[in-house]
Design a protein around this motif. Structure first.
Motif, mmCIF file in Angstrom:
data_model
loop_
_atom_site.group_PDB
_atom_site.id
_atom_site.type_symbol
_atom_site.label_atom_id
_atom_site.label_comp_id
_atom_site.label_asym_id
_atom_site.label_seq_id
_atom_site.Cartn_x
_atom_site.Cartn_y
_atom_site.Cartn_z
ATOM 1 N N UNK A 182 5.499 6.858 6.510
ATOM 2 C CA UNK A 182 6.613 5.724 7.209
ATOM 3 C C UNK A 182 5.763 4.472 7.670
ATOM 4 N N UNK A 183 6.751 3.778 6.966
ATOM 5 C CA UNK A 183 6.891 2.033 7.075
ATOM 6 C C UNK A 183 7.911 2.066 8.648
ATOM 7 N N UNK A 184 7.267 1.201 8.717
ATOM 8 C CA UNK A 184 7.984 0.600 10.789
ATOM 9 C C UNK A 184 9.571 2.072 10.792
ATOM 10 N N UNK B 273 17.772 7.634 11.804
ATOM 11 C CA UNK B 273 17.351 8.596 11.963
ATOM 12 C C UNK B 273 17.967 9.396 10.555
ATOM 13 N N UNK B 274 19.026 9.265 9.752
ATOM 14 C CA UNK B 274 19.423 9.761 8.841
ATOM 15 C C UNK B 274 17.861 9.793 7.968
ATOM 16 N N UNK B 275 17.985 8.550 7.685
ATOM 17 C CA UNK B 275 16.296 7.754 7.101
ATOM 18 C C UNK B 275 15.444 8.724 7.289
ATOM 19 N N UNK B 276 15.428 9.170 8.658
ATOM 20 C CA UNK B 276 13.819 9.796 8.766
ATOM 21 C C UNK B 276 13.917 11.464 8.371
ATOM 22 N N UNK B 277 15.285 11.830 8.412
ATOM 23 C CA UNK B 277 15.101 12.925 8.513
ATOM 24 C C UNK B 277 15.164 13.432 6.793
ATOM 25 N N UNK B 278 16.301 12.030 6.088
ATOM 26 C CA UNK B 278 16.645 12.537 4.686
ATOM 27 C C UNK B 278 14.713 12.352 4.057
ATOM 28 N N UNK B 279 13.617 12.413 4.603
ATOM 29 C CA UNK B 279 11.926 12.027 4.280
ATOM 30 C C UNK B 279 11.994 12.961 4.492
ATOM 31 N N UNK B 280 12.458 13.869 6.068
ATOM 32 C CA UNK B 280 11.287 15.195 6.010
ATOM 33 C C UNK B 280 12.291 16.159 5.141
ATOM 34 N N UNK B 281 13.229 16.158 4.653
ATOM 35 C CA UNK B 281 14.162 17.196 4.026
ATOM 36 C C UNK B 281 12.734 17.573 2.804
ATOM 37 N N UNK C 281 4.967 12.921 -5.503
ATOM 38 C CA UNK C 281 6.232 13.093 -5.826
ATOM 39 C C UNK C 281 6.814 14.627 -5.132
ATOM 40 N N UNK C 282 6.275 15.396 -5.706
ATOM 41 C CA UNK C 282 6.240 16.991 -4.991
ATOM 42 C C UNK C 282 6.033 17.084 -3.754
ATOM 43 N N UNK C 283 4.884 16.391 -3.369
ATOM 44 C CA UNK C 283 5.128 17.232 -1.689
ATOM 45 C C UNK C 283 5.232 15.431 -1.143
ATOM 46 N N UNK C 284 5.641 14.731 -1.543
ATOM 47 C CA UNK C 284 5.868 13.049 -0.445
ATOM 48 C C UNK C 284 7.336 13.366 0.008
ATOM 49 N N UNK C 285 7.251 12.716 1.410
ATOM 50 C CA UNK C 285 8.240 12.776 2.527
ATOM 51 C C UNK C 285 7.954 10.558 2.317
ATOM 52 N N UNK C 286 8.909 9.502 2.068
ATOM 53 C CA UNK C 286 8.277 8.345 2.057
ATOM 54 C C UNK C 286 10.208 7.948 2.839
ATOM 55 N N UNK C 287 9.629 7.043 4.080
ATOM 56 C CA UNK C 287 10.910 6.622 4.826
ATOM 57 C C UNK C 287 10.497 4.909 4.194
ATOM 58 N N UNK D 208 0.976 -1.099 -0.295
ATOM 59 C CA UNK D 208 0.203 -0.086 0.273
ATOM 60 C C UNK D 208 0.797 0.939 -0.328
ATOM 61 N N UNK D 209 2.477 1.251 1.115
ATOM 62 C CA UNK D 209 2.379 2.611 1.437
ATOM 63 C C UNK D 209 3.626 2.924 -0.166
ATOM 64 N N UNK D 210 4.399 1.185 -1.026
ATOM 65 C CA UNK D 210 4.779 1.893 -2.342
ATOM 66 C C UNK D 210 3.834 2.347 -3.246
ATOM 67 N N UNK D 211 2.446 1.921 -3.309
ATOM 68 C CA UNK D 211 0.967 2.418 -4.326
ATOM 69 C C UNK D 211 1.376 4.011 -3.975
ATOM 70 N N UNK D 212 1.061 3.424 -2.863
ATOM 71 C CA UNK D 212 0.971 5.643 -2.527
ATOM 72 C C UNK D 212 2.104 6.356 -2.910
ATOM 73 N N UNK D 213 3.387 5.911 -2.725
ATOM 74 C CA UNK D 213 4.488 6.654 -2.758
ATOM 75 C C UNK D 213 4.920 6.041 -4.972
ATOM 76 N N UNK D 214 3.882 5.769 -5.481
ATOM 77 C CA UNK D 214 4.055 5.776 -6.921
ATOM 78 C C UNK D 214 4.859 5.205 -7.422
#
Ligand code: ADP
Length: 241
Positions: A157-159, A141-149, A74-80, A44-50
């Motif tokens: 956020x997946x798990x 935590x770097x991954x989460x920071x990356x998603x929030x850029x 895509x322009x406004x997505x932060x995906x972990x 589901x998350x991957x479909x939402x992230x296209x």
């Protein structure tokens, strides 16, 4: 912000990962998606992230079909994603700078945001160290920071708490709650305690199907407020004796 998932199905070769899944998600609070491993959360998350195309059904963001116009999300997505891929030879600062450029951030803006995020995730003093020297929790935590850029308006956020210690989990929970006030924050997990004091709405997915959607209060109305027992009920179709 409104994310509308309509009759979504996904079949991989022989595996029905999602079946006729319908759900509406709005900003205003963290939305928790729980289900056992293999239930279909990541699909589901991957479909939402296209990143994955559904077999049938559609998803709209503020009324715009994301399959037809993927840039709408895509322009406004932060995906972990579940397994955050980092480049081991880059420092945290270099890696986040690289992701910022992919997201199209201007360099001054990127530098400011990176420094802010490194501070939030208590990584400032390690920013010049290579990621290969980081622990699993630091990399997460770097991954989460990356998603929030780029200040995304839809955060998926997946798990996210995998590898985080209890203190870091609380910090992440508080941050996501704060972000969710004005953004869509969808948090997927197979650990019910991860969303226990975070989610204002939750959905339970089991074998690709939605088996519950509502507030935690309604979710636990037959279990004296106990989330774990309510979860077992919805996943196994019966309250334990
Ligand atoms: P979850 O995230 O809840 O653990 P997934 O969405 O990863 O669930 O998986 C749902 C089902 O789809 C599982 O049976 C899984 O094995 C299967 N699946 C996931 N990805 C693929 C794929 N690329 N090819 C084939 N089957 C897949």
């Amino acid at each position: 912000m409104n994310l509308n998932i309509i009759n979504l199905s996904k079949k991989y070769a022989g595996v029905q990962a999602l079946s006729d899944f319908t759900l509406e998600i709005e900003s205003g609070g963290v939305f928790g998606l729980v289900g056992p491993n293999g239930a279909g959360k990541s699909t589901l998350m991957k479909i939402l992230a296209t990143l994955v195309t559904p077999t049938s059904g559609s998803v709209t963001l503020n009324g715009i079909d994301i399959q037809k116009k993927p840039n709408a999300i895509r322009k406004t997505l932060g995906y972990l994603p579940q397994d955050v891929a980092v480049y081991p030879n880059l420092t945290a600062f270099e890696f986040l700078s690289y992701i910022s450029s992919l997201k199209g951030l201007k360099s001054g803006d990127a530098r400011r945001q990176i420094n802010d995020l490194l501070a939030i995730f208590h990584l400032s003093e390690y920013k010049k160290r290579r990621l290969s020297e980081y622990s699993g929790g630091m990399r997460q935590r770097v991954g989460i920071a990356c998603a929030l850029l780029g200040d995304p308006q839809v955060i998926i956020v997946d798990e996210p708490s995998v590898g985080l210690d209890p203190e870091e989990r609380i910090r992440l929970r508080d941050l996501l709650c704060d972000l969710a006030k004005t953004r869509i924050v969808l948090l997927s997990t197979h650990i019910i305690s991860d969303i226990e004091s975070t989610a204002s709405q939750l959905a339970v997915i089991q074998k690709g199907r939605l088996v519950f959607h509502g507030t935690p209060k309604v979710f636990t109305q037959n279990t004296d407020g106990n989330m774990e027992t309510a979860y077992l009920h919805f996943v196994h179709g019966g309250l334990p004796a």
